[in-house]
Design an enzyme around this catalytic site. Sequence first.
Site, PDB file in Angstrom:
ATOM      1  N   GLU A 164       0.798  -1.241   0.000  1.00  0.00           N
ATOM      2  CA  GLU A 164       0.000   0.000   0.000  1.00  0.00           C
ATOM      3  C   GLU A 164       0.825   1.283   0.000  1.00  0.00           C
ATOM      4  O   GLU A 164       0.549   2.200   0.770  1.00  0.00           O
ATOM      5  CB  GLU A 164      -0.961  -0.011   1.199  1.00  0.00           C
ATOM      6  CG  GLU A 164      -1.886  -1.208   1.199  1.00  0.00           C
ATOM      7  CD  GLU A 164      -2.793  -1.267   2.412  1.00  0.00           C
ATOM      8  OE1 GLU A 164      -2.770  -0.343   3.225  1.00  0.00           O
ATOM      9  OE2 GLU A 164      -3.546  -2.261   2.520  1.00  0.00           O
ATOM     10  N   ASN A 206       2.074  -5.143  -3.167  1.00  0.00           N
ATOM     11  CA  ASN A 206       0.673  -5.447  -2.883  1.00  0.00           C
ATOM     12  C   ASN A 206      -0.100  -4.163  -2.591  1.00  0.00           C
ATOM     13  O   ASN A 206       0.371  -3.306  -1.837  1.00  0.00           O
ATOM     14  CB  ASN A 206       0.617  -6.367  -1.645  1.00  0.00           C
ATOM     15  CG  ASN A 206      -0.742  -6.963  -1.382  1.00  0.00           C
ATOM     16  OD1 ASN A 206      -1.330  -7.575  -2.265  1.00  0.00           O
ATOM     17  ND2 ASN A 206      -1.236  -6.808  -0.159  1.00  0.00           N
ATOM     18  N   HIS A 243     -10.509  -5.760  -2.401  1.00  0.00           N
ATOM     19  CA  HIS A 243     -11.572  -5.524  -1.417  1.00  0.00           C
ATOM     20  C   HIS A 243     -12.660  -4.711  -2.122  1.00  0.00           C
ATOM     21  O   HIS A 243     -12.459  -3.522  -2.410  1.00  0.00           O
ATOM     22  CB  HIS A 243     -11.034  -4.731  -0.223  1.00  0.00           C
ATOM     23  CG  HIS A 243     -10.006  -5.469   0.571  1.00  0.00           C
ATOM     24  ND1 HIS A 243     -10.300  -6.609   1.293  1.00  0.00           N
ATOM     25  CD2 HIS A 243      -8.687  -5.237   0.768  1.00  0.00           C
ATOM     26  CE1 HIS A 243      -9.203  -7.036   1.905  1.00  0.00           C
ATOM     27  NE2 HIS A 243      -8.212  -6.224   1.597  1.00  0.00           N
ATOM     28  N   GLU A 272      -6.343 -10.543  -1.391  1.00  0.00           N
ATOM     29  CA  GLU A 272      -7.170 -10.319  -0.189  1.00  0.00           C
ATOM     30  C   GLU A 272      -8.637 -10.216  -0.565  1.00  0.00           C
ATOM     31  O   GLU A 272      -9.373  -9.352  -0.061  1.00  0.00           O
ATOM     32  CB  GLU A 272      -6.719  -9.035   0.531  1.00  0.00           C
ATOM     33  CG  GLU A 272      -5.251  -9.018   0.901  1.00  0.00           C
ATOM     34  CD  GLU A 272      -4.812  -7.758   1.635  1.00  0.00           C
ATOM     35  OE1 GLU A 272      -5.686  -6.991   2.096  1.00  0.00           O
ATOM     36  OE2 GLU A 272      -3.591  -7.541   1.743  1.00  0.00           O
ATOM     37  N   ASP A 274     -12.362  -9.988  -0.979  1.00  0.00           N
ATOM     38  CA  ASP A 274     -13.666 -10.054  -0.319  1.00  0.00           C
ATOM     39  C   ASP A 274     -14.575  -9.026  -0.991  1.00  0.00           C
ATOM     40  O   ASP A 274     -14.105  -8.022  -1.510  1.00  0.00           O
ATOM     41  CB  ASP A 274     -13.601  -9.882   1.212  1.00  0.00           C
ATOM     42  CG  ASP A 274     -12.907  -8.621   1.683  1.00  0.00           C
ATOM     43  OD1 ASP A 274     -12.687  -7.699   0.872  1.00  0.00           O
ATOM     44  OD2 ASP A 274     -12.595  -8.543   2.891  1.00  0.00           O
TER      45      ASP A 274
END
Length: 487
Positions: A164, A206, A243, A272, A274
């Site tokens: 990030e 990432n 996300h 990740e 979701d």
Amino acid sequence: MTITRHRRRRARAVSAVAVAAMAVGMAVPLALPAAAAGSTLQAAAAESNRYYGAAMAGSYLNNSQITGILQREFNMITAENEMKMDATEPNQNQFNYTNGDRIVNWALQNGKQVRGHALAWHSQQPGWMQNMSGQSLRNAMLNHVTQVATHYKGKIHSWDVVNEAFADGNSGARRNSNLQGTGGDWIEAAFRAARAADPGAKLCYNDYNTDDWSHAKTQGVYNMVKDFKARGVPIDCVGFQAHFNSGNPVPSNYHTTLGNFAALGVDVQITELDIEGSGTSQAEQFRGVHQACLSVARCTGITVWGVRDSESWRSSGTPLLFDGSGNKKAAYNYSLDALNQASGTVRATPGGQNGGQQPTQQPTQQPTQQPTQQPTQQPTQDPGNGGGTGSCTATYSEGEKWNDRFNGVVTIRANGNIRSWTSTVTLQNPQRIIATWSGSPTWPSANVMVMRPNGGGALSNGQTASFGFTVQHGGNWTWPSVSCAAS
Ligand code: G3I
């Protein structure tokens, strides 16, 4: 039988269904013999040479229902918090691997691989680091990377070396942080330290909000990775956190993003995943993400950010594949189906198990290049003869184009109710189809593909279904002719 062809610029639909329909094969392969359907996520992903992972918290180890699901469904594990900077170095130069080791050891003892998350990040820094700056912070960060990567050396499939580091919004610039304040080269310094400490691990950058190709943040990360590859900075992979929620939906160009990064010579991973929501709409978005990954040869695996909704970091959004009782949701079924449907098309071709290896595939052209010659054929139409109560129409839509290949999407529309359909795609010499998605192809001859639906294929009046393919055109830009037959 009806034949329809007409010209259309790029599809603009933004729904996850459109993502599924438009997913693109980026670099490789011809249709392979169909494999038996996998009955678990890991088995279905393995059919196309991919891993399927989940994040887990240390507390999951005390819950036999969750460990049972992890055992059955997943073959890649990420520690949700236990390997982050604050967990592993709570006091400067005093490392604590207790909780990280519990997860890594459980994973390895149970035959799973591990994604390491994360070595350097502006967030979840230990208190002693948060107020540091300058050379002392740079040294502390590099020491952390070296110590932690050395401790886990040989046990990690891929490390999120830097997490990030780019800003949200329209700047495409780096995020302001204490780490960025140590100099713009802090990211490559972290990658070099990680490579030196564990040459066998793949090293990833990432981030989140890097899914839509048109977003400035995506472009910022892309340009960094391109620069790193050009200068030999040791980067092997890019992680897309994925996300999503209603304010940040799955973009229709996700496959383009993944494919363009892969074309730089890195693996891409969904790290990740979701998606907040429920029911069919949530499930369709999960399917779209899976199909986007599965259409890109160097998209080598998918990790969901947790197991049951009840333990998710945003549990109120019920963003995962299992409900709070451990039951499979529609999102699970759609994801599993998408994985199984990929087995006949694009197999993953990771750049090598050892992070230091060179990628096995390099694109010969930049994916954004345009063809020098436009198709010359005009659209034609010819209505289909259903043979049952209804008929169908096949429509060809132009997709993305590169110097050596182009994509096409065929939309089947039911005129009246139909039980199923088949669609015939006829190529011009020397064209060859090198990848397909969202359908099950057979090949009566080298120039002719017959596509059948995945599943039953029933459509009611006006409903549509789509499949796609990549044509290696060999210099002939003439569009394939398409037709459909209803039953
Ligand atoms: O363990 C303590 C507990 O003892 C304490 O009582 C409680 C009080 O708030 O906090 C607990 O720690 C929390 C920890 O999760 C474990 O549940 C932290 O407050 C909380 O901040 C932490 O959140 C994590 C978050 O990263 C922190 O940034 C989430 O679990 C984790 O899922 C999330 O993961 C991140 C990825 O690392 C990077 N990408 C985004 C993703 C979602 O934010």
